[in-house]
Write a protein that holds these residues in place. Structure first.
Motif, PDB file in Angstrom:
ATOM      1  N   MET A  58       0.848  -1.200   0.000  1.00  0.00           N
ATOM      2  CA  MET A  58       0.000   0.000   0.000  1.00  0.00           C
ATOM      3  C   MET A  58       0.886   1.254   0.000  1.00  0.00           C
ATOM      4  N   GLU A  59       0.583   2.148  -0.926  1.00  0.00           N
ATOM      5  CA  GLU A  59       1.356   3.389  -1.014  1.00  0.00           C
ATOM      6  C   GLU A  59       0.530   4.570  -0.496  1.00  0.00           C
ATOM      7  N   ASN A  60       1.153   5.384   0.302  1.00  0.00           N
ATOM      8  CA  ASN A  60       0.479   6.574   0.836  1.00  0.00           C
ATOM      9  C   ASN A  60       1.210   7.806   0.326  1.00  0.00           C
ATOM     10  N   GLN A  61       0.534   8.539  -0.550  1.00  0.00           N
ATOM     11  CA  GLN A  61       1.149   9.739  -1.110  1.00  0.00           C
ATOM     12  C   GLN A  61       0.950  10.918  -0.168  1.00  0.00           C
ATOM     13  N   VAL A  62       2.012  11.665   0.043  1.00  0.00           N
ATOM     14  CA  VAL A  62       1.891  12.891   0.839  1.00  0.00           C
ATOM     15  C   VAL A  62       1.186  13.937  -0.019  1.00  0.00           C
ATOM     16  N   ARG A  63       0.281  14.686   0.596  1.00  0.00           N
ATOM     17  CA  ARG A  63      -0.469  15.702  -0.161  1.00  0.00           C
ATOM     18  C   ARG A  63      -0.345  17.059   0.532  1.00  0.00           C
ATOM     19  N   PHE A  64      -0.322  18.105  -0.296  1.00  0.00           N
ATOM     20  CA  PHE A  64      -0.275  19.467   0.251  1.00  0.00           C
ATOM     21  C   PHE A  64      -1.515  20.209  -0.222  1.00  0.00           C
ATOM     22  N   HIS A  65      -2.272  20.782   0.723  1.00  0.00           N
ATOM     23  CA  HIS A  65      -3.556  21.400   0.404  1.00  0.00           C
ATOM     24  C   HIS A  65      -3.527  22.925   0.409  1.00  0.00           C
ATOM     25  N   GLY A  66      -2.350  23.524   0.604  1.00  0.00           N
ATOM     26  CA  GLY A  66      -2.287  24.983   0.661  1.00  0.00           C
ATOM     27  C   GLY A  66      -2.590  25.626  -0.689  1.00  0.00           C
ATOM     28  N   GLN A  67      -3.031  26.882  -0.648  1.00  0.00           N
ATOM     29  CA  GLN A  67      -3.344  27.646  -1.853  1.00  0.00           C
ATOM     30  C   GLN A  67      -2.521  28.937  -1.859  1.00  0.00           C
ATOM     31  N   GLY A  68      -2.052  29.322  -3.050  1.00  0.00           N
ATOM     32  CA  GLY A  68      -1.239  30.530  -3.156  1.00  0.00           C
ATOM     33  C   GLY A  68      -1.973  31.767  -2.660  1.00  0.00           C
ATOM     34  N   ARG A  69      -3.265  31.888  -3.003  1.00  0.00           N
ATOM     35  CA  ARG A  69      -4.027  33.077  -2.602  1.00  0.00           C
ATOM     36  C   ARG A  69      -4.168  33.146  -1.081  1.00  0.00           C
ATOM     37  N   GLU A  70      -4.369  31.977  -0.463  1.00  0.00           N
ATOM     38  CA  GLU A  70      -4.474  31.951   1.007  1.00  0.00           C
ATOM     39  C   GLU A  70      -3.162  32.396   1.649  1.00  0.00           C
ATOM     40  N   PHE A  71      -2.063  31.811   1.166  1.00  0.00           N
ATOM     41  CA  PHE A  71      -0.774  32.107   1.789  1.00  0.00           C
ATOM     42  C   PHE A  71      -0.321  33.534   1.505  1.00  0.00           C
ATOM     43  N   PHE A  72      -0.789  34.121   0.398  1.00  0.00           N
ATOM     44  CA  PHE A  72      -0.428  35.502   0.093  1.00  0.00           C
ATOM     45  C   PHE A  72      -0.884  36.432   1.219  1.00  0.00           C
ATOM     46  N   GLY A  73      -2.091  36.198   1.751  1.00  0.00           N
ATOM     47  CA  GLY A  73      -2.596  37.026   2.846  1.00  0.00           C
ATOM     48  C   GLY A  73      -1.685  36.935   4.071  1.00  0.00           C
ATOM     49  N   ILE A  74      -1.268  35.713   4.414  1.00  0.00           N
ATOM     50  CA  ILE A  74      -0.363  35.533   5.561  1.00  0.00           C
ATOM     51  C   ILE A  74       0.981  36.192   5.281  1.00  0.00           C
ATOM     52  N   TRP A  75       1.480  35.994   4.081  1.00  0.00           N
ATOM     53  CA  TRP A  75       2.813  36.480   3.699  1.00  0.00           C
ATOM     54  C   TRP A  75       2.886  38.007   3.735  1.00  0.00           C
ATOM     55  N   ILE A  76       1.889  38.660   3.161  1.00  0.00           N
ATOM     56  CA  ILE A  76       1.943  40.119   3.080  1.00  0.00           C
ATOM     57  C   ILE A  76       1.800  40.753   4.461  1.00  0.00           C
ATOM     58  N   VAL A  77       0.948  40.161   5.317  1.00  0.00           N
ATOM     59  CA  VAL A  77       0.805  40.668   6.693  1.00  0.00           C
ATOM     60  C   VAL A  77       2.115  40.469   7.455  1.00  0.00           C
ATOM     61  N   ASN A  78       2.721  39.306   7.266  1.00  0.00           N
ATOM     62  CA  ASN A  78       4.015  39.040   7.933  1.00  0.00           C
ATOM     63  C   ASN A  78       5.052  40.087   7.559  1.00  0.00           C
ATOM     64  N   ILE A  79       5.132  40.423   6.273  1.00  0.00           N
ATOM     65  CA  ILE A  79       6.129  41.395   5.814  1.00  0.00           C
ATOM     66  C   ILE A  79       5.846  42.779   6.391  1.00  0.00           C
ATOM     67  N   LEU A  80       4.589  43.213   6.312  1.00  0.00           N
ATOM     68  CA  LEU A  80       4.238  44.557   6.792  1.00  0.00           C
ATOM     69  C   LEU A  80       4.486  44.710   8.291  1.00  0.00           C
ATOM     70  N   LEU A  81       4.053  43.694   9.080  1.00  0.00           N
ATOM     71  CA  LEU A  81       4.239  43.787  10.527  1.00  0.00           C
ATOM     72  C   LEU A  81       5.716  43.669  10.916  1.00  0.00           C
ATOM     73  N   SER A  82       6.479  42.890  10.139  1.00  0.00           N
ATOM     74  CA  SER A  82       7.922  42.775  10.425  1.00  0.00           C
ATOM     75  C   SER A  82       8.619  44.106  10.177  1.00  0.00           C
ATOM     76  N   ILE A  83       8.179  44.828   9.132  1.00  0.00           N
ATOM     77  CA  ILE A  83       8.771  46.145   8.843  1.00  0.00           C
ATOM     78  C   ILE A  83       8.411  47.144   9.935  1.00  0.00           C
ATOM     79  N   VAL A  84       7.121  47.171  10.305  1.00  0.00           N
ATOM     80  CA  VAL A  84       6.646  48.132  11.317  1.00  0.00           C
ATOM     81  C   VAL A  84       7.334  47.899  12.663  1.00  0.00           C
ATOM     82  N   THR A  85       7.563  46.629  13.014  1.00  0.00           N
ATOM     83  CA  THR A  85       8.156  46.308  14.335  1.00  0.00           C
ATOM     84  C   THR A  85       9.672  46.159  14.263  1.00  0.00           C
ATOM     85  N   LEU A  86      10.270  46.622  13.152  1.00  0.00           N
ATOM     86  CA  LEU A  86      11.734  46.563  12.971  1.00  0.00           C
ATOM     87  C   LEU A  86      12.258  45.128  13.091  1.00  0.00           C
ATOM     88  N   GLY A  87      11.499  44.172  12.597  1.00  0.00           N
ATOM     89  CA  GLY A  87      11.968  42.783  12.543  1.00  0.00           C
ATOM     90  C   GLY A  87      11.538  41.907  13.698  1.00  0.00           C
TER      91      GLY A  87
END
Length: 381
Positions: A1-30
């Motif tokens: 029996m083979e079990n394939q690993v699957r990834f369910h993330g979406q680019g549009r979803e992660f974009f929201g997390i990514w852009i907030v991370n960048i903005l807050l990191s800049i505002v808080t000086l890292g």
């Protein structure tokens, strides 16, 4: 029996997390970057599924922040020493090199211990002694060996060019074998160091697999360069003939030469990408094929990465980043995670998987967090 690993993330979803991370990191000086790392890892681990269950990431922002503060202090001390006390800076650099195996081992241990599947944590039990052997001791001895062989070859070539040339060739072969051996030892150290609860990972990594892969990669490179040289010669010949028959078109010819040179560089970059993809895919497939999660029942791993798939992914990711001026980075990370998951398999009935978690050594937690802040992990797939 083979079990394939699957990834369910979406680019549009992660974009929201990514852009907030960048903005807050800049505002808080890292400072927020510690929270950004945890949010990012939780998103990717939480969207990775195996046999209906998902992985989890357990590091806290406080752990990451402590490590980064200490790492930043170390870097600042080194920068000040470089500016005002160069001998001290050299001493610190040597100290950093000596410390590198400890950082690499603790980095792997931190990442493993912060990862769980079915509420059971992973771990990394590679010893510090073995880390100093594979990351520092053996490479240093190999460099000394190759350096000695080069020095001896130079000494001989002055009086006997033929014998000296032969010795240079043998030194090149020695360096090739030594490089392959060190790479195989590092892979064996990592693969045999991981644990899933009380189950150990086991892998027999053979040197000949690395030598064969690197040799085939070299032959592939030579073959593609020969084809490129033939095409380039024909193109230059045709262009020179056209310029000779129509000297008035010389100005236009100059721009054609520039275009041709640009195309040649592009083809060379593509050839390098294909060779790199060939070696990475072949080594990954081999290493995963050697790994077994021991226990009753045992679970072998498998990788089915293809050269075309990997090169296509890298090429399309580069184009996406260029066209969008870097804004497509979330989609690139998601596409990469989805591809790597899709070519990874666990063999066996995971309904029978039983593993018991072990109490982690709390005394080493701070050391692991500091090591993780340097992010020196050596990937094997």
């Amino acid at each position: 029996m083979e079990n394939q690993v699957r990834f369910h993330g979406q680019g549009r979803e992660f974009f929201g997390i990514w852009i907030v991370n960048i903005l807050l990191s800049i505002v808080t000086l890292g400072i927020y970057s510690a929270w950004a790392t945890v949010r990012t890892n939780k998103y990717f681990y939480g969207n990775t599924e195996l046999a209906g269950d998902r992985f989890d990431y357990h590091a806290t922002p406080k752990q990451i922040l402590i490590g980064r503060i200490i790492a930043m202090i170390c870097v600042l001390i080194w920068m000040v020493a470089s500016q005002f006390f160069p001998p001290v800076a050299v001493g610190l650099m040597v100290f950093g090199i000596v410390l590198a195996p400890w950082l690499l081992r603790n980095n792997a241990r931190f990442d493993a211990r912060m990862t769980s599947y079915r509420n059971v944590r992973f771990d990394f039990a590679g010893t510090l002694k073995a880390a100093y052997g594979v990351f520092l001791g053996w490479p240093a001895l190999c460099y000394l060996l190759i350096g000695g062989a080069l020095f001896f070859s130079f000494s001989v070539v002055v009086n006997n060019p033929v014998v000296g040339g032969l010795l240079f060739l043998l030194t090149f072969v020695l360096a090739f074998v030594v490089y392959a051996w060190v790479a195989s030892q590092i892979a064996a150290y990592y693969l045999n160091g991981y644990r899933y609860g009380n189950r150990e990972f086991h892998a027999d990594v053979e040197l000949k697999a690395y030598i064969k892969t690197y040799l085939l990669g070299g032959l592939l490179w030579v073959g593609m360069m020969a084809v490129l040289l033939l095409i380039t010669s024909l193109a230059f010949g045709i262009n020179s003939l056209a310029t000779f028959q129509d000297p008035a078109a010389l100005d236009g010819g100059m721009s054609q030469w520039q275009v041709m040179i640009f195309v040649i560089y592009g083809l060379m970059a593509l050839a390098a990408m294909i060779v790199n993809g060939f070696i990475r895919a072949r080594i990954r497939n081999y290493l995963f094929g050697q790994v077994t999660v021991e226990g009753e029942p045992a679970y072998p791993l498998a990788s089915r990465m293809t050269v075309a798939g990997l090169v296509g992914l890298i090429l399309s990711n580069v184009l996406l980043l260029i066209v969008t001026l870097g804004l497509a980075r979330p989609w690139v990370k998601v596409r990469t995670a989805r591809y790597l998951a899709g070519v990874t398999y666990i063999i066996g009935d995971l309904a029978l998987l039983q593993a018991e978690g072990e109490e982690m050594a709390q005394g080493a937690a701070i050391a692991d967090e500091v090591a993780n802040a340097f992010d020196l992990g050596v990937g094997i797939g």
